[in-house]
Design an enzyme around this catalytic site. Structure first.
Site, PDB file in Angstrom:
ATOM      1  CB  SER A  20      -0.967   0.048   1.200  1.00 53.03           C
ATOM      2  OG  SER A  20      -1.775  -1.074   1.203  1.00 53.03           O
ATOM      3  CB  CYS A 384     -23.226  -3.515 -11.800  1.00 53.21           C
ATOM      4  SG  CYS A 384     -23.136  -5.181 -12.465  1.00 53.21           S
ATOM      5  CG  HIS A 510     -18.820  -2.375 -13.566  1.00 60.56           C
ATOM      6  ND1 HIS A 510     -18.986  -2.071 -12.238  1.00 60.56           N
ATOM      7  CD2 HIS A 510     -19.332  -3.606 -13.741  1.00 60.56           C
ATOM      8  CE1 HIS A 510     -19.570  -3.074 -11.618  1.00 60.56           C
ATOM      9  NE2 HIS A 510     -19.791  -4.029 -12.507  1.00 60.56           N
ATOM     10  CD  GLU A 512     -17.382   1.217 -12.337  1.00 62.18           C
ATOM     11  OE1 GLU A 512     -18.329   1.666 -13.023  1.00 62.18           O
ATOM     12  OE2 GLU A 512     -17.458   0.164 -11.665  1.00 62.18           O
TER      13      GLU A 512
HETATM   14  N1  GLN Z   1     -24.655  -9.310  -8.202  1.00 62.06           N
HETATM   15  C1  GLN Z   1     -25.098  -8.740  -9.439  1.00 62.06           C
HETATM   16  C2  GLN Z   1     -24.899  -9.694 -10.595  1.00 62.06           C
HETATM   17  O1  GLN Z   1     -24.067 -10.576 -10.521  1.00 62.06           O
HETATM   18  C3  GLN Z   1     -24.405  -7.427  -9.722  1.00 62.06           C
HETATM   19  C4  GLN Z   1     -22.924  -7.547  -9.945  1.00 62.06           C
HETATM   20  C5  GLN Z   1     -22.183  -6.252  -9.839  1.00 62.06           C
HETATM   21  O2  GLN Z   1     -22.661  -5.291  -9.254  1.00 62.06           O
HETATM   22  N2  GLN Z   1     -20.956  -6.235 -10.345  1.00 62.06           N
HETATM   23  O3  GLN Z   1     -25.536  -9.561 -11.612  1.00 62.06           O
END
Ligand code: GLN
Length: 546
Positions: A20, A384, A510, A512
């Site tokens: 870290s 997600c 995602h 990000e």
């Molecule tokens: N648990 C949910 C899925 O598998 C969302 C996964 C996540 O947020 N990366 O679809």
């Protein structure tokens, strides 16, 4: 043995004393400086743990799992590499001891070793070297290799041995940089070099003498201490660099490294004659901007791994990038989803972001937050699992399907508004089995999503097992939750939004992972703009005479 590409150069970055220290940011910053010199860079992280990849690890253990375009679940340091450079980051950019041993054992079963005794040296070390060359891909002028963990760890030994061998085999082509820690003792008011000395001794014991030592510390290190490290480490004093904690932002790291002339130090060791001088203007401009931010927005971050700073690394970075692009400081306020379930009052914020995640814990808290943001017309961004939360909440409270749920949370639910991806229904193995990596998504014209991306077709990265149940889409849309993005071939729901709301949008992917400080992601930019708008409006309502 592997043929060495003539122009290929290799920079190895090892760490000492403790983890870290920001080795990933240092590796990324060095790579960025080298790129600015007009050279192509490839980066690889070698992780000495035995997991095949970090995909099965808890975020508490290892922070965020970073996903590449080609669907690898990797170490979060790869996020720094992508955010700081233009290097192509892929499956080849992260390898673990687990992958290496797996490959060696499979080769042994196939008889590839022709009857020889399979050993750490040469078979494991050869495989480590092969992967470094694979990452170099016969192309990159310079390959930066970050070794996870710290010298002295038992599991690092084969990696350090492979590095030693590479230096022995190609002395002109390798540069060793060691990052170490110099603690500051408050009681005596001085920096102590002993731990750094020990880490240099540990490195020397495995046959590596660094060309450059970077000393991390909380305070600037005095000249005498640097001299000691130079003497004990066998490293000339001009190559012992003091790198105290940055004051404002991580953009300072490449700037400070350049001030220390790391570009010239590396060029001398590797006999590089780069086309350009190094240039860190991009970082200087961002730093300048970030120092002078006056206004701020308050973003409520709704998740369950909040006490682990690295668990949502890329989302936090993306929020900062977007804020900076709008001249706004982004202040985060942690909203613990589990505490919401125990009736904690929802803290006020200009906007909320519902984080991704796995499992039942905290799910109902996230539902409460989504309801609050929807009903009070507060901007809300679901990532997600966040999209799945928004969909279940909408089904329960707008469509009045009271027992609507995700089969991840309630496998026997009568109203599976979110359910397992068809292709994963019979999959029992945990590692590497999700819908991973980049997939295309078609955007519907006239929606907020389309307005933000200004494109019909986008590509984003995924990591999930569940999806919105397509048999509920018609009712959801009739009720006002619009599916504005779909996977072209399967119609899988990629984006949902409420049009009669200032900003309420969930994404199955995602975004990000594709945000950089010099190229912020449009979704995050739009979200931050909406937060600012909401703040202005709230202020106006407050000062309006009744
Ligand atoms: N648990 C949910 C899925 O598998 C969302 C996964 C996540 O947020 N990366 O679809």
């Amino acid at each position: 043995m592997y043929a060495l590409p003539m122009q290929g150069r290799f920079i190895f970055i090892t760490g000492g004393v403790l983890s870290s220290l920001g080795k990933g940011v240092i590796a990324a910053s060095i790579s960025s400086i080298i790129e600015s010199m007009g050279l192509s860079v490839s980066i690889i992280k070698l992780d000495p743990y035995l997991n095949v990849d970090p995909g099965t690890m808890s975020p508490y253990q290892h922070g965020e799992v970073y996903v590449t375009d080609d669907g690898a679940e990797t170490d979060l340091d790869l996020g720094h590499y992508e955010r700081y450079t233009h290097a192509l980051i892929s499956k080849k950019s992260n390898t673990t001891a687990g992958q290496i041993l797996d490959h060696v054992l499979q080769s042994e079963r196939k008889g590839d070793y022709l009857g020889s005794t399979v050993q750490v040296i040469p078979h494991v070390t050869d495989e480590i070297k092969r992967r470094i060359f694979l990452a170099q891909n016969n192309k990159a002028d310079v390959t930066v290799i970050e070794v996870g963990g710290t010298v002295g760890d038992i599991e690092s030994l084969p990696f350090l041995e492979a590095i030693r061998q590479m230096r022995y085999e190609h002395p002109q082509h390798c540069c060793n940089i060691h990052l170490t820690y110099v603690p500051y003792l408050k009681s005596s008011g001085e920096t102590k070099t002993k731990p750094a000395q020990h880490s240099l001794v540990a490195l020397r014991q495995v046959g590596i003498i660094p060309d450059i030592v970077i000393c991390r510390s909380e305070h600037p290190i005095c000249a005498d201490s640097l001299k000691k490290i130079s003497l004990f480490g066998n490293v000339p004093i001009h190559a012992v660099l003091d790198q105290p904690d940055v004051e404002h932002a991580l953009f300072e790291v490449p700037i400070r490294l350049q001030e220390h002339k790391i570009d010239l130090l590396i060029s001398n060791v590797l006999k590089l004659s780069p086309p350009n001088q190094s240039n860190v203007t991009v970082w200087k401009n961002l730093l300048e901007k970030s120092i002078h931010l006056k206004e701020e927005v308050l973003i409520g971050v709704v998740g369950k791994y909040l006490e682990h700073k690295d668990a949502y690394k890329s989302v936090f970075e993306a929020l900062q990038h977007a804020g900076l692009s709008q001249n706004l400081k982004v202040k985060l306020i942690e909203v613990n989803a589990e505490l919401l379930e125990q009736n904690m009052t929802i803290p006020e914020a200009d906007a909320y972001i519902i984080m991704g995640g796995f499992g039942q814990r905290g799910f109902e808290g996230k539902i409460l937050l989504a309801k609050h943001a929807r009903e009070h017309k507060i901007p809300c961004f679901g990532i997600c699992l966040g999209l799945q939360v928004m969909t279940v909440e909408f089904a329960r409270h707008v469509l009045d399907i009271k027992d609507a749920n995700s089969t991840e949370m309630e496998p026997k639910t009568k109203n599976p508004v979110v359910l397992s991806l068809e292709e994963l229904k019979n999959v029992t193995q945990l590692g590497g089995t999700m819908r991973l990596g980049s997939y295309p998504c078609n955007l519907k014209e006239g929606t907020k999503a389309f307005d933000i991306y200004k494109n019909e077709l986008i590509h984003e990265r995924h990591r999930h097992r569940y999806e919105v149940n397509q048999s509920y889409v018609e009712s959801l849309e009739k009720g006002g939750l619009l599916v504005s993005g779909k996977h072209p071939a399967t119609n899988l729901t990629e984006i949902v939004e409420i049009q009669d709301h200032p900003w309420y949008l969930g994404v199955q992917f995602h975004p990000e992972f594709k945000s950089k400080s010099f190229a912020p992601h449009p979704l995050f930019v739009s979200f931050i703009q909406a937060a600012k708008e909401a703040q202005k409006e709230a202020l106006q309502t407050r000062v309006m005479p009744v």
